[in-house]
Design a protein around this motif. Structure first.
Motif, PDB file in Angstrom:
ATOM      1  N   ARG A  95       0.831  -1.207   0.000  1.00 34.72           N
ATOM      2  CA  ARG A  95       0.000   0.000   0.000  1.00 34.72           C
ATOM      3  C   ARG A  95       0.869   1.262   0.000  1.00 34.72           C
ATOM      4  O   ARG A  95       0.552   2.264  -0.651  1.00 34.72           O
ATOM      5  CB  ARG A  95      -0.923  -0.008   1.217  1.00 34.72           C
ATOM      6  CG  ARG A  95      -2.019  -1.067   1.154  1.00 34.72           C
ATOM      7  CD  ARG A  95      -3.107  -0.789   2.179  1.00 34.72           C
ATOM      8  NE  ARG A  95      -2.590  -0.803   3.546  1.00 34.72           N
ATOM      9  CZ  ARG A  95      -2.523  -1.899   4.307  1.00 34.72           C
ATOM     10  NH1 ARG A  95      -2.937  -3.079   3.829  1.00 34.72           N
ATOM     11  NH2 ARG A  95      -2.049  -1.830   5.535  1.00 34.72           N
ATOM     12  N   LEU A  96       1.963   1.176   0.741  1.00 38.04           N
ATOM     13  CA  LEU A  96       2.872   2.321   0.769  1.00 38.04           C
ATOM     14  C   LEU A  96       3.467   2.584  -0.612  1.00 38.04           C
ATOM     15  O   LEU A  96       3.553   3.737  -1.062  1.00 38.04           O
ATOM     16  CB  LEU A  96       3.988   2.067   1.786  1.00 38.04           C
ATOM     17  CG  LEU A  96       5.041   3.175   1.931  1.00 38.04           C
ATOM     18  CD1 LEU A  96       4.390   4.472   2.387  1.00 38.04           C
ATOM     19  CD2 LEU A  96       6.129   2.750   2.915  1.00 38.04           C
ATOM     20  N   ARG A  97       3.843   1.501  -1.310  1.00 40.36           N
ATOM     21  CA  ARG A  97       4.381   1.668  -2.652  1.00 40.36           C
ATOM     22  C   ARG A  97       3.330   2.217  -3.606  1.00 40.36           C
ATOM     23  O   ARG A  97       3.606   3.077  -4.457  1.00 40.36           O
ATOM     24  CB  ARG A  97       4.920   0.338  -3.167  1.00 40.36           C
ATOM     25  CG  ARG A  97       5.679   0.461  -4.490  1.00 40.36           C
ATOM     26  CD  ARG A  97       6.179  -0.870  -4.970  1.00 40.36           C
ATOM     27  NE  ARG A  97       5.069  -1.758  -5.324  1.00 40.36           N
ATOM     28  CZ  ARG A  97       5.223  -2.991  -5.813  1.00 40.36           C
ATOM     29  NH1 ARG A  97       6.448  -3.481  -5.973  1.00 40.36           N
ATOM     30  NH2 ARG A  97       4.181  -3.729  -6.108  1.00 40.36           N
ATOM     31  N   GLY A  98       2.073   1.720  -3.467  1.00 40.34           N
ATOM     32  CA  GLY A  98       0.995   2.248  -4.301  1.00 40.34           C
ATOM     33  C   GLY A  98       0.755   3.728  -4.040  1.00 40.34           C
ATOM     34  O   GLY A  98       0.525   4.511  -4.963  1.00 40.34           O
ATOM     35  N   GLY A  99       0.797   4.107  -2.754  1.00 43.46           N
ATOM     36  CA  GLY A  99       0.632   5.524  -2.430  1.00 43.46           C
ATOM     37  C   GLY A  99       1.743   6.378  -3.014  1.00 43.46           C
ATOM     38  O   GLY A  99       1.505   7.487  -3.507  1.00 43.46           O
TER      39      GLY A  99
ATOM     40  N   SER B   3       3.575  10.119  -7.118  1.00 42.91           N
ATOM     41  CA  SER B   3       4.453  10.449  -8.236  1.00 42.91           C
ATOM     42  C   SER B   3       3.651  10.873  -9.460  1.00 42.91           C
ATOM     43  O   SER B   3       3.986  11.849 -10.143  1.00 42.91           O
ATOM     44  CB  SER B   3       5.340   9.251  -8.570  1.00 42.91           C
ATOM     45  OG  SER B   3       6.162   9.525  -9.680  1.00 42.91           O
ATOM     46  N   SER B   4       2.542  10.133  -9.750  1.00 47.38           N
ATOM     47  CA  SER B   4       1.701  10.511 -10.893  1.00 47.38           C
ATOM     48  C   SER B   4       1.045  11.864 -10.667  1.00 47.38           C
ATOM     49  O   SER B   4       0.920  12.678 -11.593  1.00 47.38           O
ATOM     50  CB  SER B   4       0.639   9.436 -11.125  1.00 47.38           C
ATOM     51  OG  SER B   4      -0.200   9.312  -9.981  1.00 47.38           O
ATOM     52  N   SER B   5       0.645  12.135  -9.419  1.00 50.41           N
ATOM     53  CA  SER B   5       0.046  13.441  -9.116  1.00 50.41           C
ATOM     54  C   SER B   5       1.058  14.562  -9.320  1.00 50.41           C
ATOM     55  O   SER B   5       0.735  15.632  -9.853  1.00 50.41           O
ATOM     56  CB  SER B   5      -0.469  13.456  -7.675  1.00 50.41           C
ATOM     57  OG  SER B   5      -1.462  12.470  -7.478  1.00 50.41           O
ATOM     58  N   VAL B   6       2.291  14.298  -8.919  1.00 45.37           N
ATOM     59  CA  VAL B   6       3.341  15.301  -9.118  1.00 45.37           C
ATOM     60  C   VAL B   6       3.572  15.544 -10.602  1.00 45.37           C
ATOM     61  O   VAL B   6       3.757  16.689 -11.044  1.00 45.37           O
ATOM     62  CB  VAL B   6       4.643  14.853  -8.420  1.00 45.37           C
ATOM     63  CG1 VAL B   6       5.808  15.750  -8.810  1.00 45.37           C
ATOM     64  CG2 VAL B   6       4.455  14.876  -6.908  1.00 45.37           C
ATOM     65  N   ASP B   7       3.536  14.458 -11.412  1.00 44.37           N
ATOM     66  CA  ASP B   7       3.700  14.625 -12.859  1.00 44.37           C
ATOM     67  C   ASP B   7       2.569  15.464 -13.444  1.00 44.37           C
ATOM     68  O   ASP B   7       2.796  16.341 -14.297  1.00 44.37           O
ATOM     69  CB  ASP B   7       3.740  13.257 -13.539  1.00 44.37           C
ATOM     70  CG  ASP B   7       4.992  12.471 -13.160  1.00 44.37           C
ATOM     71  OD1 ASP B   7       5.990  13.121 -12.776  1.00 44.37           O
ATOM     72  OD2 ASP B   7       4.968  11.228 -13.241  1.00 44.37           O
TER      73      ASP B   7
END
Length: 225
Positions: free
Chosen positions: A121-125, A130-134
């Motif tokens: 879950r931590l990796r998914g978050g 990361s996608s939100s930052v992109d």
């Protein structure tokens, strides 16, 4: 003030160095203080420096006894102390220690409820972040492009406004030039009319003079006869 030999030595060195510096200063700046000229001050400084080096030659260096190593290593006070051998850990003890540490680490992870699913879950978050930052970066890029486009539009509008003002000024200048040309033509026409009138008057004057000449000639002829 001078409680130890080191304090006396430090005072002598510092006082002598001050005399040397003052002598060099008097010499370089050509100062003089009564009978003390630059040469005298420099000579006094060099002699003082020589005496200091002579004094330093008879100053014995510190011995090892002057350093209190026993304050750092208390075992130096024990003359019968022997060197203690280092304890060597064998492979079995080392392996047991590793197993113990591993079990303690597993127990800590279990107590903190840190299992594989939590890490997933931590990796998914992190991936979502990361996608939100992109996406934010893309939005920022679009915003920057829009801002640059607006600046270019404002610059083009400013240039267009300047061109309109220049065109209006040129048009006004053209109108004034046209009015001046029209007035100039009118003045020329008036001047031509005045010149024509002057020529007519001049012709009339010439005709009158001719008539007077004929009358005068007739009178002369009549008087002669």
């Amino acid at each position: 003030m001078f409680k130890t030999k080191e304090s006396i030595t430090n005072f002598v060195y510092s006082f002598g160095a001050a005399i040397v510096i003052l002598g060099a200063l008097f010499k370089m700046t050509h100062w003089s203080l009564g009978p003390i000229t630059g040469n005298v001050a420099l000579a006094a400084g060099l002699i003082t420096e020589a005496l200091i080096f002579l004094f330093f030659a008879f100053d014995p260096p510190k011995s090892e006894e002057s350093y209190a190593w026993e304050n750092v290593y208390p075992e130096l006070l024990d003359e019968t102390a022997e060197r203690q051998p280092r304890k060597v850990v064998n492979k079995v003890e080392n392996k047991e220690l590793e197993v113990s540490l591993s079990s303690k680490l597993d127990q800590m992870l279990a107590d903190a409820k840190l299992d594989v699913s939590l890490f997933e879950r931590l990796r998914g978050g992190i991936d979502k972040f990361s996608s939100s930052v992109d996406q934010i970066n893309q939005t920022v890029d679009v915003s920057a492009s829009t801002h640059k486009y607006n600046e270019q539009l404002n610059l083009a509008a400013s240039h267009l406004e300047s061109m309109n003002a220049l065109y209006a000024l040129q048009l006004e200048h053209g109108q004034k030039q046209s009015e001046f040309s029209k007035k100039y033509v009118e003045d020329i026409q008036k001047s031509a009319a005045q010149s024509e009138k002057f020529n007519e008057e001049l012709q009339g004057l010439t005709s009158n003079l001719n008539n007077l000449n004929r009358v005068y000639g007739g009178m002369l002829s009549a008087m002669k006869s």
